[in-house]
Design a protein around this motif. Structure first.
Motif, PDB file in Angstrom:
ATOM      1  N   GLY A 274      41.114  58.526  77.283  1.00  0.00           N
ATOM      2  CA  GLY A 274      40.049  59.059  76.433  1.00  0.00           C
ATOM      3  C   GLY A 274      38.707  58.413  76.718  1.00  0.00           C
ATOM      4  O   GLY A 274      37.676  59.093  76.757  1.00  0.00           O
ATOM      5  N   PHE A 275      38.705  57.096  76.951  1.00  0.00           N
ATOM      6  CA  PHE A 275      37.449  56.421  77.289  1.00  0.00           C
ATOM      7  C   PHE A 275      36.893  56.934  78.606  1.00  0.00           C
ATOM      8  O   PHE A 275      35.692  57.209  78.724  1.00  0.00           O
ATOM      9  N   ALA A 276      37.746  57.064  79.610  1.00  0.00           N
ATOM     10  CA  ALA A 276      37.284  57.531  80.915  1.00  0.00           C
ATOM     11  C   ALA A 276      36.686  58.929  80.824  1.00  0.00           C
ATOM     12  O   ALA A 276      35.623  59.215  81.398  1.00  0.00           O
ATOM     13  N   ALA A 277      37.354  59.815  80.103  1.00  0.00           N
ATOM     14  CA  ALA A 277      36.833  61.170  79.946  1.00  0.00           C
ATOM     15  C   ALA A 277      35.535  61.169  79.138  1.00  0.00           C
ATOM     16  O   ALA A 277      34.611  61.947  79.421  1.00  0.00           O
ATOM     17  N   ALA A 278      35.433  60.293  78.137  1.00  0.00           N
ATOM     18  CA  ALA A 278      34.237  60.244  77.292  1.00  0.00           C
ATOM     19  C   ALA A 278      32.994  59.861  78.086  1.00  0.00           C
ATOM     20  O   ALA A 278      31.890  60.294  77.756  1.00  0.00           O
ATOM     21  N   VAL A 279      33.160  59.054  79.127  1.00  0.00           N
ATOM     22  CA  VAL A 279      32.016  58.694  79.973  1.00  0.00           C
ATOM     23  C   VAL A 279      31.386  59.945  80.577  1.00  0.00           C
ATOM     24  O   VAL A 279      30.161  60.094  80.612  1.00  0.00           O
ATOM     25  N   ILE A 280      32.211  60.877  81.047  1.00  0.00           N
ATOM     26  CA  ILE A 280      31.719  62.107  81.659  1.00  0.00           C
ATOM     27  C   ILE A 280      31.212  63.076  80.596  1.00  0.00           C
ATOM     28  O   ILE A 280      30.145  63.682  80.746  1.00  0.00           O
ATOM     29  N   VAL A 281      31.964  63.224  79.513  1.00  0.00           N
ATOM     30  CA  VAL A 281      31.577  64.160  78.456  1.00  0.00           C
ATOM     31  C   VAL A 281      30.233  63.753  77.842  1.00  0.00           C
ATOM     32  O   VAL A 281      29.387  64.604  77.542  1.00  0.00           O
ATOM     33  N   SER A 282      30.027  62.458  77.664  1.00  0.00           N
ATOM     34  CA  SER A 282      28.753  61.986  77.101  1.00  0.00           C
ATOM     35  C   SER A 282      27.580  62.377  77.995  1.00  0.00           C
ATOM     36  O   SER A 282      26.526  62.794  77.502  1.00  0.00           O
ATOM     37  N   ALA A 283      27.769  62.242  79.300  1.00  0.00           N
ATOM     38  CA  ALA A 283      26.697  62.631  80.230  1.00  0.00           C
ATOM     39  C   ALA A 283      26.414  64.124  80.136  1.00  0.00           C
ATOM     40  O   ALA A 283      25.253  64.553  80.147  1.00  0.00           O
ATOM     41  N   TRP A 284      27.470  64.918  80.049  1.00  0.00           N
ATOM     42  CA  TRP A 284      27.283  66.366  79.926  1.00  0.00           C
ATOM     43  C   TRP A 284      26.561  66.720  78.632  1.00  0.00           C
ATOM     44  O   TRP A 284      25.697  67.596  78.607  1.00  0.00           O
ATOM     45  N   LEU A 285      26.889  66.041  77.545  1.00  0.00           N
ATOM     46  CA  LEU A 285      26.235  66.303  76.266  1.00  0.00           C
ATOM     47  C   LEU A 285      24.745  65.988  76.333  1.00  0.00           C
ATOM     48  O   LEU A 285      23.914  66.722  75.781  1.00  0.00           O
ATOM     49  N   VAL A 286      24.397  64.888  76.992  1.00  0.00           N
ATOM     50  CA  VAL A 286      22.976  64.552  77.131  1.00  0.00           C
ATOM     51  C   VAL A 286      22.243  65.653  77.883  1.00  0.00           C
ATOM     52  O   VAL A 286      21.169  66.100  77.482  1.00  0.00           O
ATOM     53  N   GLU A 287      22.842  66.117  78.985  1.00  0.00           N
ATOM     54  CA  GLU A 287      22.201  67.155  79.784  1.00  0.00           C
ATOM     55  C   GLU A 287      22.129  68.483  79.034  1.00  0.00           C
ATOM     56  O   GLU A 287      21.140  69.200  79.142  1.00  0.00           O
ATOM     57  N   ALA A 288      23.168  68.798  78.258  1.00  0.00           N
ATOM     58  CA  ALA A 288      23.225  70.087  77.583  1.00  0.00           C
ATOM     59  C   ALA A 288      22.402  70.118  76.311  1.00  0.00           C
ATOM     60  O   ALA A 288      21.951  71.180  75.887  1.00  0.00           O
ATOM     61  N   LYS A 289      22.193  68.975  75.681  1.00  0.00           N
ATOM     62  CA  LYS A 289      21.543  68.935  74.369  1.00  0.00           C
ATOM     63  C   LYS A 289      20.266  68.115  74.388  1.00  0.00           C
ATOM     64  O   LYS A 289      19.930  67.446  73.419  1.00  0.00           O
ATOM     65  N   GLN A 290      19.526  68.170  75.469  1.00  0.00           N
ATOM     66  CA  GLN A 290      18.325  67.346  75.587  1.00  0.00           C
ATOM     67  C   GLN A 290      17.342  67.619  74.467  1.00  0.00           C
ATOM     68  O   GLN A 290      16.721  66.717  73.912  1.00  0.00           O
ATOM     69  N   SER A 291      17.130  68.875  74.113  1.00  0.00           N
ATOM     70  CA  SER A 291      16.120  69.210  73.108  1.00  0.00           C
ATOM     71  C   SER A 291      16.494  68.687  71.731  1.00  0.00           C
ATOM     72  O   SER A 291      15.642  68.528  70.871  1.00  0.00           O
ATOM     73  N   VAL A 292      17.802  68.440  71.490  1.00  0.00           N
ATOM     74  CA  VAL A 292      18.225  67.911  70.204  1.00  0.00           C
ATOM     75  C   VAL A 292      18.151  66.394  70.176  1.00  0.00           C
ATOM     76  O   VAL A 292      17.597  65.788  69.277  1.00  0.00           O
ATOM     77  N   ILE A 293      18.700  65.762  71.214  1.00  0.00           N
ATOM     78  CA  ILE A 293      18.845  64.308  71.191  1.00  0.00           C
ATOM     79  C   ILE A 293      17.537  63.584  71.435  1.00  0.00           C
ATOM     80  O   ILE A 293      17.355  62.446  71.007  1.00  0.00           O
ATOM     81  N   GLU A 294      16.562  64.246  72.106  1.00  0.00           N
ATOM     82  CA  GLU A 294      15.374  63.511  72.473  1.00  0.00           C
ATOM     83  C   GLU A 294      14.595  63.027  71.259  1.00  0.00           C
ATOM     84  O   GLU A 294      13.854  62.058  71.327  1.00  0.00           O
ATOM     85  N   ASN A 295      14.764  63.703  70.104  1.00  0.00           N
ATOM     86  CA  ASN A 295      14.082  63.264  68.905  1.00  0.00           C
ATOM     87  C   ASN A 295      14.645  61.959  68.369  1.00  0.00           C
ATOM     88  O   ASN A 295      14.033  61.333  67.511  1.00  0.00           O
ATOM     89  N   MET A 296      15.823  61.535  68.837  1.00  0.00           N
ATOM     90  CA  MET A 296      16.418  60.290  68.381  1.00  0.00           C
ATOM     91  C   MET A 296      15.724  59.080  68.985  1.00  0.00           C
ATOM     92  O   MET A 296      15.751  57.998  68.400  1.00  0.00           O
TER      93      MET A 296
END
Length: 461
Positions: A274-296
């Motif tokens: 789960g940790f290994a997969a989360a490393v990749i999924v987290s990167a995908w989330l950043v790329e896919a949700k830039q307009s949401v997360i950038e306000n953080m």
């Protein structure tokens, strides 16, 4: 980017205009990051052509943005928000092409494939009798980054369409890291094993940065994008980690309720995979949700910068009041180094979220207080480390800490000088951004130096 970037990079006013333009573009949800980068490259090339024909930089900027195409709704909105500027006719976007849309739809399955590869890579050693549940810690401590970061780099290689030469360089660096982690005879509990476990992930993370930038590691802008990505990736990874922790707790509790022990499954499969997969999924989330997360970014930096500044100032007052020296034992060294890294992380994250054209304000002065406090603490730690080395001699831990604190001291000192100049209105904020992005090369060089040379230098102790 090519020669156009180098031609105009020295004009601070022009870079400020482009930075404001870029910040607006990245705030648009409908504007994908790759589209925005393509537009900026196009804009800069136009500006270069116009400046080479004899126009001033500001004139070239105005003409370039007007020649980029016809007006659309996005540019009209931008014009309404910036009606006081001459360049309110800025043209941004065109409809994404069919190939670009198709590629966007393929990102999810490609990400899932890379995540699956990372998760399965963690279990490959068990085929050779080295299971994570039975391992004494030394193998997975050395190699965990080698299981999860190559698939992450592969994801960015695909996404950025990296060329074969860059792919070869990335592969060579990962192979070099694997050799350094496994060829040296590092004993369990040795200091060489500990510093390898700490520095190899950092060295390989910067290798991932080369893939993230599409091989354009010389670009200050792309390196700052990687800094921004790193912070946002860490946020998502922690969020996924919190959810994963709840999942493991519920799994253990529900299976225990029916008389089955799920701890072995959790320890051998669910947690590591789960940790290994989360490393990749987290990167995908950043790329896919830039307009949401950038306000953080601005929110987090504005919350934690005053808190850390107050904590560091209180610590310095306590040191002065009690006249106590700093303990430089291993745990204390790690704590202080992490503290200084957090300070630099706050600084970098605030730079990545800041409008470079905005005038200095109270928050900039708060950051200056934070950096100066960290600089003083770093100097105190260096004095303590030097005294301990003089008394007891060099060890891998103390030598690594000495080098890291010298590197951090140089960064903090020049950052404080640049921040002071900005606060006093004597230099643009862009100078601080360029300094931080270019200093990343120093971190990479030091991390690889520790991984490759320290174990044999200290007889693998």
């Amino acid at each position: 980017m090519g020669g156009g970037t180098m031609t105009i990079a020295g004009d601070s006013e022009l870079e400020g205009q482009i930075a404001e333009w870029r910040a607006y573009v990245h705030r648009r949800r409908e504007m994908h990051s790759t589209d925005a980068e393509e537009l900026e490259d196009h804009l800069r090339n136009r500006i270069t052509e116009l400046t080479e024909s004899g126009l001033r930089a500001d004139e070239a900027f105005l003409i370039a943005v007007k020649r980029m195409g016809t007006l659309d709704e996005l540019s009209r909105e931008f014009a309404r928000e910036h009606s006081e500027r001459l360049w309110k006719q800025l043209v941004l976007a065109k409809e994404p092409s069919a190939p670009a849309a198709a590629r966007s739809r393929r990102e999810l399955p490609v990400m899932l494939l890379c995540a699956a590869v990372a998760a399965l890579a963690v279990k490959v050693p068990s085929l050779f009798g080295v299971d994570i549940a039975d391992d004494d810690g030394s193998f997975y401590v050395r190699n965990m980054s080698l299981f999860v970061l190559p698939p992450l780099a592969a994801y960015f290689v695909w996404q950025r369409r990296v060329g074969p030469r860059v792919i070869g360089a990335l592969a060579a660096l990962f192979v070099l890291g694997a050799i350094a982690a496994n060829a040296y005879p590092l004993d369990d509990g040795s200091q060489s094993l500990a510093i390898t476990a700490i520095h190899l992930p950092l060295a390989l993370w910067l290798v991932v940065g080369v893939a993230y930038t599409g091989g354009d590691w010389r670009s200050d802008r792309r390196r700052m994008d990687f800094v921004r990505f790193s912070g946002e990736w860490l946020i998502y990874l922690n969020l996924l980690g919190a959810g994963g922790g709840m999942l493991m707790a519920f799994t253990a509790g529900t299976f225990n309720a029916i008389g089955l022990d799920a701890e072995e499954f959790i320890g051998s499969w669910l947690a590591p995979c789960g940790f290994a997969a989360a490393v990749i999924v987290s990167a995908w989330l950043v790329e896919a949700k830039q307009s949401v997360i950038e306000n953080m970014a601005p929110v987090l930096t504005r919350v934690f910068t005053p808190l850390f500044a107050a904590t560091l100032l209180a610590f310095l007052v306590a040191v002065a009041w009690t006249n106590n020296g700093i303990d430089v034992e291993r745990d204390a060294l790690i704590l202080f180094d992490l503290l200084l890294v957090v300070v630099l992380g706050l600084l970098l994250y605030s730079i990545s979220a800041r409008d470079l054209t905005a005038p200095p304000g109270f928050f900039d002065r708060m950051q200056l207080a934070l950096v100066v406090s960290a600089l003083v603490i770093d100097a105190l730690v260096l004095l303590a480390i030097t005294g301990r080395i003089t008394e007891w001699g060099f060890t891998p831990n103390k030598t690594a800490a000495l080098g890291e604190n010298i590197i951090l001291l140089a960064n903090l000192a020049w950052s404080a000088w640049l921040l002071l100049g900005f606060v006093r209105g004597r230099m643009p904020f862009a100078h601080l951004e360029r300094w931080q992005t270019r200093y990343m090369v120093v971190y990479a060089a030091w991390a690889w130096t520790v991984v490759l040379t320290f174990p044999p230098l200290f007889d693998f102790a």
